[in-house]
Design a protein around this motif. Structure first.
Motif, PDB file in Angstrom:
ATOM      1  N   GLU A 125     -26.629 -17.051 -33.602  1.00 26.24           N
ATOM      2  CA  GLU A 125     -25.641 -16.596 -32.620  1.00 26.24           C
ATOM      3  C   GLU A 125     -24.491 -17.600 -32.551  1.00 26.24           C
ATOM      4  N   PRO A 126     -23.278 -17.134 -32.239  1.00 28.67           N
ATOM      5  CA  PRO A 126     -22.162 -18.072 -32.068  1.00 28.67           C
ATOM      6  C   PRO A 126     -22.295 -18.818 -30.747  1.00 28.67           C
ATOM      7  N   VAL A 127     -21.549 -19.881 -30.604  1.00 28.10           N
ATOM      8  CA  VAL A 127     -21.534 -20.603 -29.340  1.00 28.10           C
ATOM      9  C   VAL A 127     -21.162 -19.613 -28.230  1.00 28.10           C
ATOM     10  N   SER A 128     -21.867 -19.682 -27.136  1.00 28.45           N
ATOM     11  CA  SER A 128     -21.725 -18.657 -26.099  1.00 28.45           C
ATOM     12  C   SER A 128     -20.467 -18.862 -25.253  1.00 28.45           C
ATOM     13  N   ILE A 129     -20.017 -17.782 -24.627  1.00 29.28           N
ATOM     14  CA  ILE A 129     -18.882 -17.865 -23.710  1.00 29.28           C
ATOM     15  C   ILE A 129     -19.229 -18.787 -22.547  1.00 29.28           C
ATOM     16  N   TRP A 130     -20.488 -18.680 -22.073  1.00 29.07           N
ATOM     17  CA  TRP A 130     -20.912 -19.535 -20.957  1.00 29.07           C
ATOM     18  C   TRP A 130     -20.785 -21.009 -21.333  1.00 29.07           C
TER      19      TRP A 130
END
Length: 414
Positions: free
Chosen positions: A318-323
């Motif tokens: 997964e890409p680095v999260s928005i959070w």
């Protein structure tokens, strides 16, 4: 064919029937209009109905309302209206059943996401934003309401509570309005009944905020310090650096895959699906951005490494999260003592600086990936020096051409 007497208030008043029996008295004036009389113990009901055949020839019954709440005169007027729609191939009984089965606004919005957003293959970014607005903004206020029962006053009460976030409120209202329009097409609401229609949107103040030279310096220093101390991760820090240098949108930067980057040509090929069509857009980047990308750890020789994210999250899949991005940016802002600077303002900074360096609206458009010149022009419009230089050259050229000695004085623009 037997003839029926014209129904009157006194006839309906005298109508009676035994318990458990049902009888329909047909009106002698409006064909197909009748009153269904039923008794359940002490309760006697007299309900107006219309019997008709739809365009396919199927027999239907449509309930209009109960007498005496709906009197004879009103029932005939309503019956004429419905019979007129039936003549135009409408099927009001079926439509009423559909509206009854429509359920809540929450169910309508779930269908909106499935059949309209996903079914029409909107972009992933659009789908995520619609889902967020539905979950966080619309459903908490209107989700439990019945679709067919929502009226303008309900929407106005909900909308008035969102005044502190005007832009988000306007976006949520637009989503709800679209869903209500679809509900009409799906026969879940009567035609032309959208309760969002005519509600005035909140004015939105266009932000002109972008980092100053001192703030750019402070951001760079804070990123290095926080990264070194473990306050933020390297992936997060590098995404912020890329945002500041390139003007990419956050969703574009954090979801970059290695296949999107061509270091030899110095470009990033962004991929997206819009309106069911695959699109690829090229963004030219400079040496500083390429150096950051080159410094990123990359799986070497693994099958599928080109599909890996350049800025992975805690899970490499997964890409680095928005959070994680928002959390890190809060730490950066706290470190530099600035509270009103958003991550998106880094994009504004790229557009503004590009314009100050003399870039025209076309170049700014291509740099930031705007669909039209309208957004790009706002950055160019802030900078008067390049425009003043251009105006001086133009006016000198034209005024010279218009003078008497234009043959000897005309100068070409350079």
């Amino acid at each position: 064919m037997p003839t029926h007497p014209k129904l009157t208030e006194s006839i309906l008043q005298r109508a009676n029937i035994s318990d458990g029996v049902e009888e329909t008295h047909w009106d002698g004036e409006i064909r197909g209009l009748g009153v269904r009389v039923r008794r359940f113990g002490d309760r006697l009901s007299r309900t107006w109905v219309i019997k008709y055949r739809n365009a396919a020839g199927a027999q239907r019954k449509l309930t209009l309302g109960d007498w005496p709440g709906l009197n004879v005169k009103s029932a005939r007027n309503l019956a004429k209206k419905e019979i007129g729609s039936i003549a135009n191939k409408a099927d009001p009984a079926r439509d009423k059943a559909h509206r009854r089965e429509a359920g809540t606004v929450t169910l309508l919005l779930a269908r909106f996401l499935k059949d309209h957003v996903k079914g029409k293959k909107r972009s992933e970014t659009t789908a995520r934003e619609y889902a967020r607005l539905i979950e966080k903004v619309i459903n908490p206020g209107l989700g439990s309401a019945q679709v067919v029962a929502v009226d303008r006053s309900d929407v106005e009460r909900w909308f008035s509570k969102l005044s502190k976030t005007p832009r988000q409120a306007n976006q949520a209202l637009a989503v709800l309005s679209k869903a209500m329009n679809l509900a009409e097409g799906w026969r879940l609401r009567p035609a032309s009944s959208n309760p969002c229609r005519g509600i005035e949107r909140y004015p939105e103040n266009q932000r002109d905020r972008y980092p100053s030279s001192d703030e750019y310096q402070a951001i760079g220093k804070a990123l290095g310090m926080l990264e070194k101390s473990g306050g933020i991760g390297t992936s997060v820090a590098d995404v912020i650096r890329i945002l500041a240098l390139t003007g990419l949108r956050l969703s574009e930067a954090r979801t970059l895959r290695w296949r999107n980057i061509n270091t030899k040509s110095g470009v990033i090929e962004l991929e997206r699906v819009k309106s069911g069509k695959f699109e690829s857009k090229t963004r030219v980047v400079g040496t500083a951005s390429l150096a950051i990308l080159a410094s990123r750890p990359r799986p070497d020789g693994d099958i599928g490494s080109d599909d890996d994210f350049v800025f992975p999250g805690t899970d490499d899949a997964e890409p680095v999260s928005i959070w994680a991005m928002e959390s890190a940016w809060k730490r950066v802002r706290k470190e530099i003592g600035v509270n009103d600077l958003r991550l998106h303002d880094l994009r504004h900074g790229v557009g503004t600086i590009a314009a100050s360096l003399g870039a025209n609206a076309f170049l700014v458009r291509d740099k930031l990936g705007h669909a039209t010149l309208a957004m790009s022009s706002r950055y160019v419009g802030r900078q008067t020096d390049p425009l003043a230089q251009l105006s001086e050259k133009l006016e000198t050229h034209i005024s010279t051409a218009m003078s008497k000695n234009r043959k000897s004085n005309v100068r070409h623009l350079t």
